[in-house]
Motif scaffolding. Structure first.
Motif, PDB file in Angstrom:
ATOM      1  N   ARG A   1       0.935  -1.114   0.076  1.00 53.58           N
ATOM      2  CA  ARG A   1      -0.047   0.102   0.164  1.00 53.58           C
ATOM      3  C   ARG A   1       0.847   1.409   0.066  1.00 53.58           C
ATOM      4  N   ALA A   2       2.078   1.112   0.739  1.00 51.26           N
ATOM      5  CA  ALA A   2       2.855   2.463   0.783  1.00 51.26           C
ATOM      6  C   ALA A   2       3.313   2.551  -0.579  1.00 51.26           C
ATOM      7  N   ILE A   3       3.755   1.651  -1.383  1.00 51.48           N
ATOM      8  CA  ILE A   3       4.138   1.825  -2.840  1.00 51.48           C
ATOM      9  C   ILE A   3       3.231   2.498  -3.639  1.00 51.48           C
ATOM     10  N   VAL A   4       1.964   2.008  -3.536  1.00 45.18           N
ATOM     11  CA  VAL A   4       0.869   2.480  -4.405  1.00 45.18           C
ATOM     12  C   VAL A   4       0.691   3.751  -3.932  1.00 45.18           C
ATOM     13  N   ASP A   5       0.598   4.219  -2.796  1.00 43.81           N
ATOM     14  CA  ASP A   5       0.129   5.600  -2.447  1.00 43.81           C
ATOM     15  C   ASP A   5       1.398   6.392  -2.894  1.00 43.81           C
ATOM     16  N   HIS A   6       2.510   6.087  -2.893  1.00 48.97           N
ATOM     17  CA  HIS A   6       3.632   6.871  -3.376  1.00 48.97           C
ATOM     18  C   HIS A   6       3.414   7.103  -4.927  1.00 48.97           C
ATOM     19  N   LEU A   7       2.698   6.241  -5.900  1.00 53.18           N
ATOM     20  CA  LEU A   7       2.619   6.245  -7.036  1.00 53.18           C
ATOM     21  C   LEU A   7       1.451   7.136  -7.362  1.00 53.18           C
ATOM     22  N   PHE A   8       0.392   7.026  -6.611  1.00 48.33           N
ATOM     23  CA  PHE A   8      -0.769   7.563  -6.820  1.00 48.33           C
ATOM     24  C   PHE A   8      -1.253   8.159  -5.795  1.00 48.33           C
ATOM     25  N   ALA A   9      -1.599   9.733  -5.965  1.00 48.18           N
ATOM     26  CA  ALA A   9      -2.049  10.553  -4.773  1.00 48.18           C
ATOM     27  C   ALA A   9      -3.366  10.134  -4.483  1.00 48.18           C
ATOM     28  N   GLU A  10      -3.711  10.537  -3.152  1.00 50.05           N
ATOM     29  CA  GLU A  10      -4.982  10.411  -2.612  1.00 50.05           C
ATOM     30  C   GLU A  10      -6.086  10.710  -3.625  1.00 50.05           C
ATOM     31  N   GLY A  11      -7.017   9.649  -4.112  1.00 45.39           N
ATOM     32  CA  GLY A  11      -8.110  10.280  -5.146  1.00 45.39           C
ATOM     33  C   GLY A  11      -7.792   9.833  -6.326  1.00 45.39           C
ATOM     34  N   GLU A  12      -6.410   9.367  -6.679  1.00 42.33           N
ATOM     35  CA  GLU A  12      -6.213   9.084  -7.844  1.00 42.33           C
ATOM     36  C   GLU A  12      -6.650   7.563  -8.153  1.00 42.33           C
ATOM     37  N   SER A  13      -7.137   7.170  -9.355  1.00 41.99           N
ATOM     38  CA  SER A  13      -7.336   5.885  -9.646  1.00 41.99           C
ATOM     39  C   SER A  13      -6.576   5.455 -10.755  1.00 41.99           C
ATOM     40  N   GLY A  14      -5.848   6.133 -11.420  1.00 48.44           N
ATOM     41  CA  GLY A  14      -4.841   5.782 -12.505  1.00 48.44           C
ATOM     42  C   GLY A  14      -6.090   5.429 -13.856  1.00 48.44           C
ATOM     43  N   ARG A  15      -6.991   5.803 -13.837  1.00 48.27           N
ATOM     44  CA  ARG A  15      -7.827   5.397 -14.918  1.00 48.27           C
ATOM     45  C   ARG A  15      -8.295   6.612 -15.909  1.00 48.27           C
ATOM     46  N   ILE A  16      -8.281   6.516 -17.195  1.00 53.61           N
ATOM     47  CA  ILE A  16      -8.419   7.299 -18.206  1.00 53.61           C
ATOM     48  C   ILE A  16     -10.107   7.270 -18.362  1.00 53.61           C
ATOM     49  N   PRO A  17     -10.611   8.245 -18.911  1.00 58.15           N
ATOM     50  CA  PRO A  17     -11.913   8.030 -19.497  1.00 58.15           C
ATOM     51  C   PRO A  17     -12.251   6.689 -20.606  1.00 58.15           C
ATOM     52  N   ILE A  18     -13.083   5.749 -20.252  1.00 53.90           N
ATOM     53  CA  ILE A  18     -13.186   4.743 -21.031  1.00 53.90           C
ATOM     54  C   ILE A  18     -14.752   4.591 -21.509  1.00 53.90           C
ATOM     55  N   VAL A  19     -14.946   4.770 -22.840  1.00 54.62           N
ATOM     56  CA  VAL A  19     -16.446   4.650 -23.289  1.00 54.62           C
ATOM     57  C   VAL A  19     -16.470   3.374 -24.242  1.00 54.62           C
ATOM     58  N   GLY A  20     -17.283   2.424 -23.578  1.00 53.63           N
ATOM     59  CA  GLY A  20     -17.764   1.096 -24.219  1.00 53.63           C
ATOM     60  C   GLY A  20     -18.826   1.244 -25.024  1.00 53.63           C
ATOM     61  N   VAL A  21     -18.909   0.443 -26.177  1.00 50.48           N
ATOM     62  CA  VAL A  21     -20.141   0.642 -27.084  1.00 50.48           C
ATOM     63  C   VAL A  21     -20.405  -0.893 -27.472  1.00 50.48           C
ATOM     64  N   ALA A  22     -21.643  -1.129 -26.941  1.00 50.03           N
ATOM     65  CA  ALA A  22     -22.256  -2.672 -27.032  1.00 50.03           C
ATOM     66  C   ALA A  22     -23.476  -2.550 -27.864  1.00 50.03           C
ATOM     67  N   GLY A  23     -23.767  -3.836 -28.750  1.00 53.98           N
ATOM     68  CA  GLY A  23     -24.715  -3.657 -29.601  1.00 53.98           C
ATOM     69  C   GLY A  23     -24.419  -4.032 -30.921  1.00 53.98           C
ATOM     70  N   THR A  24     -25.186  -3.939 -31.920  1.00 53.81           N
ATOM     71  CA  THR A  24     -24.964  -4.314 -33.239  1.00 53.81           C
ATOM     72  C   THR A  24     -25.255  -3.316 -34.407  1.00 53.81           C
ATOM     73  N   ARG A  25     -26.122  -2.380 -33.916  1.00 55.14           N
ATOM     74  CA  ARG A  25     -26.637  -1.501 -35.029  1.00 55.14           C
ATOM     75  C   ARG A  25     -25.895  -0.255 -34.854  1.00 55.14           C
ATOM     76  N   HIS A  26     -24.926   0.165 -35.915  1.00 55.39           N
ATOM     77  CA  HIS A  26     -24.497   1.447 -36.076  1.00 55.39           C
ATOM     78  C   HIS A  26     -23.239   1.374 -34.958  1.00 55.39           C
ATOM     79  N   THR A  27     -22.787   0.480 -33.997  1.00 51.08           N
ATOM     80  CA  THR A  27     -22.069   0.605 -33.211  1.00 51.08           C
ATOM     81  C   THR A  27     -20.678   1.256 -33.353  1.00 51.08           C
ATOM     82  N   HIS A  28     -20.134   0.821 -34.514  1.00 53.99           N
ATOM     83  CA  HIS A  28     -18.844   1.411 -35.239  1.00 53.99           C
ATOM     84  C   HIS A  28     -18.921   2.862 -35.230  1.00 53.99           C
TER      85      HIS A  28
END
Length: 724
Positions: A469-496
């Motif tokens: 946990r100490a190493i993770v807290d060193h790499l990521f400040a409190e509140g940071e998740s390391g995530r970027i916005p991800i948009v997932g699109v599911a279905g078959t009609r016009h999804t691309h």
């Protein structure tokens, strides 16, 4: 009873991400029970007792009953072989050291064919457990002998080859507790924490913040001491020598007793302590020379060896070493005494998950020399009651984190900074770690890059420290998740088209965007791979790219069934329709009513602060709304859609087609309209409305959305499907 034919394993499919069964990777196995379909467990005489004789811990499996003994109750009542195999495999994984609790077995539309699934952190380990479990089950059914220990060892060996080391695993586990995702980048311990531009990387206890220069300095013990001494850190006097004779000369200059050690060795290898005699010092030179590139002779510092772990400029853990002794009985040799008095310690072994190594004299020249100085060797028989010193250092066993004096902690932190390491193992010798070093003649003797964490995670005595946990807290400040916005699109009609439009809108906002869809793989609006890239591998590539600040990933129903999603959670999950059942017969999807179970996977993974975007015009899709952990935005081409109206009435946001405009509806706000121009046609509105809703959810300004829609056709012309 006659022998029963083998269960046939028709298909084995590794689901690498969230799937219709679970949020986590799993192994899905299609089974044909054959004649065993007519023989549940209660119709196999003596089977339950034979199985429990092989795997008595099956008594601990709760199964659907929900309490200890639940699975055994099911066995005695009668359950089918696919379900039994699930529990056998899970138990073998448990015995091998990979605790696994999740498993399910379901019948299919084909008589006697089942889908069995269980948690699979690593595919090869899971396949090994499946093969051994299959063999064990058939042996129990047909009253054949079976070696359970050998089966467990097969799985354990695969686990040892494939699984993360204990230090890396502790860091990954701490990241998971903070809901930071991770990706394993090689078969070893190189791991990415987070996604895209917000990721950090670790390699055991080294990070992408670890200085290469600092690591190089730490590997040169003589240079390290020179730099530490220049900054006021107490270090023992010493110098590099090039021959046994020079080692003795140095010892005479420094004053005995001395230490002889290699300049770049680890784990105490080749280090000889408290040497007084010329013969011992010259012999120690040869031992050290075999381990490292240079040999150092330095003043011996009295006291106990300690390892202090410094992370990000803070002391986070400390361990104290102990000398190892054996006591003679007048009958046993030194080797026999080591085995009976030291190697029987359950903390010792050859695997990485044990804090102490098995002692083997044949591979420990320093121990052999230490015995020789006491007039002994491995075959000697010490007199009854005689205490024999076997090892002086490298045996960290006692946690002493809370005993460290503040001045000692400050000196350890300074040593790490002087060398230039963000994570460092500081070796120091002191008689009392609770007192300043100077007053007792203590000194820092080494600074180590990439220090092992196991001694702090599993001390022989004392409290384990949360170093991961100490190493993770060193790499990521409190509140940071390391995530970027991800948009997932599911279905078959016009999804691309939905995916491409969302990526275009985010691109116009100035973000480097990655896009994986049926039209190809795009990095920062640049096509890098043609063909259908709406699959797990392409999505994974986006998340590994350190330039990417947002990712848009198309996931068709087939990709979800075949591989699972390429991400654990997402900020925006879009479901456009519940069609396509007619193309999924190989996965036993036969009608449209089964589709929501597949598509819900996309909504299940939306983060609490994320948004699910659902098509209100499809009742089966709109019905997924309660499954979303975050907010839900409904959309519909029909402005009079009843589900959409009810959603807005209840305080939800929505997007609907109003003439040639997309109308954004939010509680307690005036509707906003975005002119769609030619996109107002009904068929194209099916693509633009969910894209507008996703962009709105991500905070893209309506004016920018409008501009993006107006320029999107030109973008498609510049970057069509690269395969065309």
């Amino acid at each position: 009873m006659s022998a029963k034919n083998d269960i046939r394993l028709l298909r084995i499919n590794h689901l690498r991400g969230p799937n219709i069964w679970t949020y986590r990777p799993a192994l899905e196995v299609w089974l044909d029970l054959g004649e065993l379909e007519d023989y549940p467990s209660n119709l196999l005489p003596g089977f339950t007792d034979r199985l429990l004789g092989l795997l008595p811990n099956l008594m601990e499996h709760h199964c659907g009953v929900g309490e200890r003994g639940g699975f055994v109750e099911r066995l005695r009542e009668g359950t089918w072989a696919g379900h039994i195999l699930e529990h056998v495999v899970i138990e073998l994984l448990n015995l091998a050291g990979m605790p696994t609790g999740f498993g399910q077995t379901r019948s299919t539309s084909q008589h006697g064919v089942y889908r069995m699934v269980f948690r699979a952190r690593d595919e090869q380990v899971a396949r090994a457990a499946l093969a051994q479990g299959h063999a064990l089950l058939m042996a129990a059914i047909n009253e054949r002998p079976f070696d359970v220990e050998a089966a467990v060892n097969v799985v354990r060996e695969e686990l040892d080859d494939c699984y993360l080391g204990p230090s890396t695993a502790a860091i990954v586990e701490a990241a998971t507790e903070r809901r930071i995702p991770h990706i394993r980048l090689n078969s070893g311990n190189l791991v990415q924490l987070g996604h895209g531009k917000r990721q950090r990387r670790i390699w055991t206890a080294e990070t992408d913040r670890t200085s290469a220069i600092g690591e190089g300095i730490a590997g040169d013990k003589d240079l390290t001491k020179t730099l530490l001494a220049a900054c006021g850190v107490p270090v023992p006097e010493g110098r590099v020598v090039e021959s046994p004779a020079e080692a003795w000369d140095a010892a005479e200059d420094i004053g005995v007793p001395v230490v002889v050690k290699p300049s770049d060795a680890n784990h105490g290898r080749g280090v000889s302590l408290e040497l007084m005699e010329q013969a011992d010092i010259e012999a120690a030179f040869g031992i050290a020379d075999a381990e490292g590139s240079e040999v150092i002779v330095e003043r011996y510092v009295r006291g106990n060896e300690h390892r202090l772990l410094v992370v990000g400029g803070k002391l986070v853990a400390a361990a104290r070493g102990e000398s190892l002794w054996i006591t003679g009985d007048g009958e046993s040799t030194v080797v026999q005494l080591i085995d009976s008095q030291l190697n029987t310690d359950p903390r010792r072994g050859e695997t990485e998950d044990l804090p102490l190594e098995t002692i083997r004299l044949e591979r420990e020249p320093v121990m052999r020399q230490l015995l020789q100085r006491q007039g002994l060797d491995g075959d000697s028989v010490p007199a009854a009651g005689r205490r024999v010193l076997v090892q002086r250092n490298g045996n960290m066993a006692f946690d002493c984190t809370h005993e460290v004096h503040p001045e000692v902690a400050a000196m350890a932190v300074l040593a790490a900074k002087v060398v230039g390491l963000d994570i460092a193992g500081i070796d120091l010798v002191a008689e009392d770690i609770s007192k300043p070093l100077e007053a007792q003649g203590g000194a820092i003797v080494e600074v180590n890059a990439g220090p092992g964490l196991l001694m702090h995670l599993k001390p022989a005595v004392g409290t384990p420290q949360p170093v991961g946990r100490a190493i993770v807290d060193h790499l990521f400040a409190e509140g940071e998740s390391g995530r970027i916005p991800i948009v997932g699109v599911a279905g078959t009609r016009h999804t691309h088209t939905v995916a491409r439009l969302v990526a275009w809108l985010l691109h116009l906002r100035g973000q480097p965007v990655g896009l994986a869809c049926r039209d190809g793989l795009f990095m920062e609006n640049r096509p890098v791979q043609g063909g259908d890239c709406a699959h797990w591998e392409a999505g994974h590539r986006l998340l590994m790219n350190r330039r990417i600040e947002a990712a848009v990933i198309e996931n068709g129903p087939l990709a979800i069934l075949r591989d699972g999603l390429p991400y654990d959670r997402c900020h925006i999950g879009i479901v456009t329709d519940a069609e396509g059942a007619d193309t999924l017969a190989e996965h036993d999807i036969r009608d449209a009513d089964q589709m929501p179970k597949v598509l819900r996977t996309q909504i299940d993974v939306v983060l609490e602060d994320g948004v699910g975007v659902l098509n209100a015009a499809d009742e089966r899709v709109a019905a997924l709304a309660p499954l979303c952990d975050g907010e839900v935005i409904l959309y519909a081409p029909d402005p009079a859609n009843a589900a959409l109206a009810a959603h807005v009435e209840a305080g939800g946001r929505a997007v609907r087609l109003q003439g040639r405009s997309a109308e954004l509806l939010a509680p307690d706000a005036q509707p906003q309209r975005i002119e769609l121009s030619a996109w107002g046609e009904a068929t194209r509105a099916e693509a633009v409305l969910p894209a507008v809703a996703a962009a709105w959810a991500l905070g893209v300004a309506p004016a920018l959305i409008r501009a993006g829609i107006e320029t999107f056709d030109a973008e498609l012309a510049r970057n069509p499907n690269p395969t065309r």
